[in-house]
Design a protein around this motif. Structure first.
Motif, PDB file in Angstrom:
ATOM      1  N   SER A   1       0.829  -1.199   0.000  1.00  0.00           N
ATOM      2  CA  SER A   1       0.000   0.000   0.000  1.00  0.00           C
ATOM      3  C   SER A   1       0.864   1.250   0.000  1.00  0.00           C
ATOM      4  O   SER A   1       1.964   1.270   0.554  1.00  0.00           O
ATOM      5  N   ALA A   2       0.352   2.302  -0.637  1.00  0.00           N
ATOM      6  CA  ALA A   2       1.076   3.565  -0.709  1.00  0.00           C
ATOM      7  C   ALA A   2       0.111   4.709  -0.447  1.00  0.00           C
ATOM      8  O   ALA A   2      -1.015   4.721  -0.941  1.00  0.00           O
ATOM      9  N   SER A   3       0.573   5.672   0.333  1.00  0.00           N
ATOM     10  CA  SER A   3      -0.188   6.878   0.613  1.00  0.00           C
ATOM     11  C   SER A   3       0.708   8.066   0.317  1.00  0.00           C
ATOM     12  O   SER A   3       1.857   8.112   0.775  1.00  0.00           O
ATOM     13  N   ILE A   4       0.216   9.029  -0.480  1.00  0.00           N
ATOM     14  CA  ILE A   4       1.047  10.146  -0.933  1.00  0.00           C
ATOM     15  C   ILE A   4       0.516  11.449  -0.336  1.00  0.00           C
ATOM     16  O   ILE A   4      -0.492  12.000  -0.802  1.00  0.00           O
ATOM     17  N   ALA A   5       1.176  11.918   0.685  1.00  0.00           N
ATOM     18  CA  ALA A   5       0.749  13.138   1.362  1.00  0.00           C
ATOM     19  C   ALA A   5       0.930  14.347   0.449  1.00  0.00           C
ATOM     20  O   ALA A   5       1.931  14.470  -0.253  1.00  0.00           O
ATOM     21  N   GLY A   6      -0.052  15.222   0.456  1.00  0.00           N
ATOM     22  CA  GLY A   6       0.046  16.461  -0.319  1.00  0.00           C
ATOM     23  C   GLY A   6      -0.272  16.342  -1.783  1.00  0.00           C
ATOM     24  O   GLY A   6      -0.406  17.346  -2.486  1.00  0.00           O
ATOM     25  N   ALA A   7      -0.386  15.142  -2.293  1.00  0.00           N
ATOM     26  CA  ALA A   7      -0.676  14.936  -3.720  1.00  0.00           C
ATOM     27  C   ALA A   7      -2.201  14.845  -3.925  1.00  0.00           C
ATOM     28  O   ALA A   7      -2.942  14.507  -3.006  1.00  0.00           O
ATOM     29  N   PRO A   8      -2.659  15.152  -5.136  1.00  0.00           N
ATOM     30  CA  PRO A   8      -1.869  15.563  -6.293  1.00  0.00           C
ATOM     31  C   PRO A   8      -1.589  17.067  -6.295  1.00  0.00           C
ATOM     32  O   PRO A   8      -2.433  17.858  -5.932  1.00  0.00           O
ATOM     33  N   THR A   9      -0.411  17.399  -6.737  1.00  0.00           N
ATOM     34  CA  THR A   9      -0.017  18.794  -6.879  1.00  0.00           C
ATOM     35  C   THR A   9      -0.257  19.249  -8.320  1.00  0.00           C
ATOM     36  O   THR A   9      -0.611  18.443  -9.190  1.00  0.00           O
ATOM     37  N   THR A  10      -0.038  20.528  -8.552  1.00  0.00           N
ATOM     38  CA  THR A  10      -0.130  21.045  -9.921  1.00  0.00           C
ATOM     39  C   THR A  10       0.832  20.303 -10.846  1.00  0.00           C
ATOM     40  O   THR A  10       0.506  19.999 -12.000  1.00  0.00           O
ATOM     41  N   ALA A  11       2.015  19.990 -10.306  1.00  0.00           N
ATOM     42  CA  ALA A  11       3.010  19.250 -11.094  1.00  0.00           C
ATOM     43  C   ALA A  11       2.521  17.848 -11.422  1.00  0.00           C
ATOM     44  O   ALA A  11       2.727  17.349 -12.539  1.00  0.00           O
ATOM     45  N   ASP A  12       1.874  17.180 -10.471  1.00  0.00           N
ATOM     46  CA  ASP A  12       1.343  15.836 -10.715  1.00  0.00           C
ATOM     47  C   ASP A  12       0.308  15.836 -11.831  1.00  0.00           C
ATOM     48  O   ASP A  12       0.264  14.914 -12.661  1.00  0.00           O
ATOM     49  N   LEU A  13      -0.527  16.862 -11.836  1.00  0.00           N
ATOM     50  CA  LEU A  13      -1.653  16.886 -12.775  1.00  0.00           C
ATOM     51  C   LEU A  13      -1.287  17.398 -14.162  1.00  0.00           C
ATOM     52  O   LEU A  13      -1.998  17.119 -15.137  1.00  0.00           O
ATOM     53  N   ALA A  14      -0.169  18.123 -14.276  1.00  0.00           N
ATOM     54  CA  ALA A  14       0.189  18.725 -15.568  1.00  0.00           C
ATOM     55  C   ALA A  14       0.253  17.715 -16.718  1.00  0.00           C
ATOM     56  O   ALA A  14      -0.298  17.968 -17.801  1.00  0.00           O
ATOM     57  N   PRO A  15       0.897  16.538 -16.545  1.00  0.00           N
ATOM     58  CA  PRO A  15       0.942  15.588 -17.661  1.00  0.00           C
ATOM     59  C   PRO A  15      -0.429  15.028 -18.035  1.00  0.00           C
ATOM     60  O   PRO A  15      -0.689  14.749 -19.214  1.00  0.00           O
ATOM     61  N   PHE A  16      -1.303  14.875 -17.059  1.00  0.00           N
ATOM     62  CA  PHE A  16      -2.637  14.355 -17.364  1.00  0.00           C
ATOM     63  C   PHE A  16      -3.472  15.410 -18.090  1.00  0.00           C
ATOM     64  O   PHE A  16      -4.256  15.084 -18.999  1.00  0.00           O
TER      65      PHE A  16
END
Length: 381
Positions: free
Chosen positions: A243-258
């Motif tokens: 299992s993985a949990s990503i604190a603070g995500a998604p950021t603007t950087a995370d969403l830019a490619p999508f």
């Protein structure tokens, strides 16, 4: 001459026997200890055969999806996996009956070019009424199911548009029409589980490369899939194994490619199996309507097909049974459940059908997703 009642009873018996034979092939041939038994299959068939399938809409025939039975609409919501280098009878039957929208191929399904072409021809011929999804993971580098096809290098070493087009041409020549690539994740640390599979650590570079790759796959005649929404770059654990949990995500950087992929009209987006507490502390992305409906559909305006990552991943299995996972995934906003465990297809199919019969709202959800999958199939070759 037998009475009309006797004839009807005989037809029901024949239909039941045929269904038992189909599903028993899954239970016996799957080789998975979680696969349902023949007795369970028989009980389901006996219980469901005499009962008319509820209509998925009050006005049948208005759209192509309304020409499908409820079972067939449910079937469009599942891509299955099988063992071996030829398509088993139960897979061919499921495709013919439209109780699945297609299959995913792994390395153990592939030996050489001639064999792969025979296999994909089998799958296509089994589905005379629709172009089936014939898919694989062909990112390049460490994730390349067709070993002799491009791209040979991982995404960081690719010329995205050129290499995606070359890969698409190779896959198309071997009968495949969907690739679960490109990876649109932006690694945020040296410990990122996606670092070796991403285009770059620069979100702008990843966005440009993702757009180019989507366009390259399209130019080569294969549908691309941007993954793993809303971004898996911050995960230090591979969700296949934990299992993985990503604190603070998604950021603007995370969403830019999508956003770039959506602008390029990517036909499919794969949901992540990680958890994003900022948006939904209780559910992984693939089971979160806040992420798939509110963010992806409403905010980012994606209109294509959303598919889960493998529901056999450890991070997903930790959330419940196959049945629970399938229903939650569709209810959250996925259009296709990707089943990669032997026997999981049948369990997911039964659970989705049962929930659709029970709930009018879920039945409409099934219809909406089935319509999207049909639209995708119309554009596959």
């Amino acid at each position: 001459m037998p009475s009309p009642t006797a004839v009807r009873r005989r037809r029901v018996a024949v239909a039941s026997a045929a269904a038992v034979a189909l599903f028993a092939g899954v239970a016996i041939g799957a080789g998975d200890e979680e696969a349902p038994t023949v007795r369970e299959v028989r009980d389901v068939v006996r219980a469901s055969t005499p009962t008319p399938t509820p209509s998925a809409t009050s006005a049948p025939g208005e759209q192509p999806v309304d020409e499908l039975t409820l079972k067939q609409q449910v079937g469009q919501l599942i891509v299955l996996r099988f063992q071996g280098t030829t398509a088993p009878a139960y897979v061919r039957n499921a495709l013919r009956k439209r109780w699945t929208s297609g299959a995913i191929l792994f390395k153990d399904n592939i030996t050489d070019a001639a064999q792969l072409k025979r296999l994909t021809r089998q799958l296509r011929r089994a589905s005379p009424d629709a172009t089936p999804i014939v898919s694989t993971d062909q990112e390049g580098g460490e994730v390349r199911r067709i070993a002799w096809a491009p791209p040979a290098s991982g995404q960081a070493g690719q010329v995205p548009g050129r290499d995606a087009k070359a890969a698409a041409q190779a896959l198309k020549a071997h009968g495949l029409n969907v690739s679960f690539a490109p990876v649109a994740d932006v690694p945020t640390s040296a410990a990122s589980a996606m670092r070796g599979r991403a285009f770059s650590t620069d979100p702008n570079a990843v966005a440009r490369a993702t757009k180019a790759a989507v366009e390259g796959w399209r130019a080569g005649g294969v549908a691309a899939t941007a993954k793993h929404f809303p971004g898996l770059g911050g995960a230090t654990t591979n969700t296949d194994y934990g299992s993985a949990s990503i604190a603070g995500a998604p950021t603007t950087a995370d969403l830019a490619p999508f956003k770039a992929a959506i602008a390029a009209k990517v036909p499919l987006i794969m949901s992540s199996n990680a958890r994003y507490p900022r948006l939904d502390p209780d559910r992984i992305a693939g089971q979160s309507s806040r992420i798939l409906e509110d963010l992806l559909r409403k905010e980012l305006k994606f209109q294509g097909v959303v598919i889960t990552d493998s529901i056999e991943a450890a991070s997903v299995r930790a959330t419940g049974s196959t049945e629970q996972i399938a229903v939650r995934s569709i209810r959250a906003g996925n259009d296709i459940v990707l089943t990669t465990g032997q026997g999981s297809w049948l369990r997911a199919f039964r659970a989705l059908e049962a929930e659709a019969k029970r709930s009018k709202a879920f039945r409409e959800r099934v219809r909406t997703s089935a319509a999207r999958v049909l639209a995708l199939q119309e554009n596959l070759s």
